[in-house]
Design an enzyme around this catalytic site. Structure first.
Site, PDB file in Angstrom:
ATOM      1  N   PRO A   1       0.797  -1.240   0.000  1.00 22.38           N
ATOM      2  CA  PRO A   1       0.000   0.000   0.000  1.00 22.38           C
ATOM      3  C   PRO A   1       0.826   1.285   0.000  1.00 22.38           C
ATOM      4  O   PRO A   1       0.839   2.044   0.982  1.00 22.38           O
ATOM      5  CB  PRO A   1      -0.824  -0.136   1.278  1.00 22.38           C
ATOM      6  CG  PRO A   1       0.052  -0.915   2.192  1.00 22.38           C
ATOM      7  CD  PRO A   1       0.804  -1.892   1.324  1.00 22.38           C
ATOM      8  N   CYS A   2       1.476   1.573  -1.118  1.00 26.81           N
ATOM      9  CA  CYS A   2       2.242   2.814  -1.211  1.00 26.81           C
ATOM     10  C   CYS A   2       1.332   4.043  -1.166  1.00 26.81           C
ATOM     11  O   CYS A   2       1.805   5.155  -0.917  1.00 26.81           O
ATOM     12  CB  CYS A   2       3.104   2.816  -2.472  1.00 26.81           C
ATOM     13  SG  CYS A   2       2.201   2.478  -3.998  1.00 26.81           S
TER      14      CYS A   2
END
Length: 352
Positions: A316-317
């Site tokens: 989850p950047c």
């Protein structure tokens, strides 16, 4: 909270015929009563005559009819029915060779199939089927089948033709098939556009948003970055990814239970593991990640590793923001980043 591209961004997407927004919204023209996909090749209408809708159903409820040229209803809610029929037959008969006459016998106009596959997969239907057959043949070779057996099962009438096609697709001769671990790819629908997904036997290797570029160029760049050929096909991990992403976008999943095939430097992998440790619904700064990987002075390098992440959402950047709380950057576009963050806070929906 309603999250969608701004009207200015949607107008830009329509003017540039940006296919990255197909499935995100449709464009309706008041003077003609027709609605289209953003990438429709038809001439764009004047700005004051345009309105936008989340999906074809909304446009039809407002009295608009679908464009006959771009067929916008086919980009909503998944693959068109004729495509599902073709892919199902390909799974049942992977060695079958397809001609235009075969397509017509299956109730599909060849030119329509050609346009659809070039737009969505970067190749014609026949090329897609050929690469699918090659992937099946490689699986047979890895299991110990002989060259002529794998070639015949893949629909090739001669060993030389099979060797040539295999070498082009895999960069190796069939006798070295065990050395190659291709990335099997597919497209996954989402509320914020198409996702290109790829997996190997080790795990999910690719998940990123359609960038609106040539699909051929996109696949070539990914193949270079991953150091492996990308071939369309079926993989159990892609089925699992599709299911889990559906649950995520429905607000029913917070954690992904999928093995990952992360390809990067040791530092990049440390950063990606730190990203996965950010709790659902929370954000942190690049400096926070730098401290988490015990490199407090490497904030810029952390940002670069974040940008190099090829497995969006699952790694989850999007949960990394600037120190001042502003969104910062995001390869899929800031409106998508805002959507994902609001989805995880329980307030996101796409509505125009």
């Amino acid at each position: 909270m309603t999250i969608a591209p701004s009207r200015r961004e949607m107008l830009r997407a329509r003017r540039s015929r940006d296919s990255a927004y197909d499935g995100v919204f449709v464009v309706a023209v008041r003077t003609t009563g027709v609605f289209c996909r953003p990438s429709c090749p038809s001439r764009a209408a004047r700005t004051e005559h345009i309105e936008f809708f989340r999906d074809p159903a909304s446009a039809e409820r407002a009295g608009y009819r679908p464009c006959r040229r771009c067929r916008p209803r086919e980009s909503d809610g998944g693959a068109p029915e004729w495509l599902s029929r073709l892919l199902e037959r390909l799974r049942r008969e992977p060695g079958a060779r397809w001609s235009d006459a075969d397509l017509r016998a299956a109730g599909v106009e060849p030119s329509r199939a050609r346009r659809h596959f070039r737009r969505r997969f970067g190749m014609t239907w026949q090329q897609y089927a050929r690469r699918w057959r090659l992937l099946e043949a490689q699986t047979m070779l890895k299991r110990g089948s002989r060259l002529f057996e794998a070639g015949r099962a893949g629909g090739y009438r001669s060993d030389s033709g099979f060797r040539d096609s295999f070498s082009v697709a895999f960069g190796r001769t069939p006798r070295r098939a065990r050395e190659v671990d291709p990335v099997v790819t597919t497209l996954i629908e989402s509320p914020i556009g198409l996702l290109l997904a790829g997996a190997t036997d080790r795990g999910v290797a690719v998940l990123h948003f359609d960038e609106g570029r040539s699909r051929t160029d996109e696949l070539a760049e990914l193949s270079k970055r991953l150091g492996a050929p990308l071939l369309p096909g079926h993989h159990a991990l892609l089925d699992a990814a599709r299911r889990q992403l559906g649950e995520y976008f429905a607000g029913k999943r917070r954690l992904f239970d999928l093995p990952l095939d992360e390809r990067g430097t040791p530092f990049q992998k440390r950063v990606w593991r730190a990203l996965q440790a950010i709790p659902y619904g929370r954000t942190c700064s690049y400096a926070d990640i730098a401290r988490a990987v015990q490199s407090p002075g490497a904030v810029r390098a952390v940002g670069q590793a974040n940008h190099r992440n090829r497995i969006a959402i699952i790694i989850p950047c999007h949960r990394v923001v600037n120190a001042n709380g502003q969104l910062g950057g995001y390869g899929g576009g800031l409106w998508r980043k805002q959507y994902l963050l609001d989805l995880e806070r329980g307030v996101a929906r796409v509505e125009l």
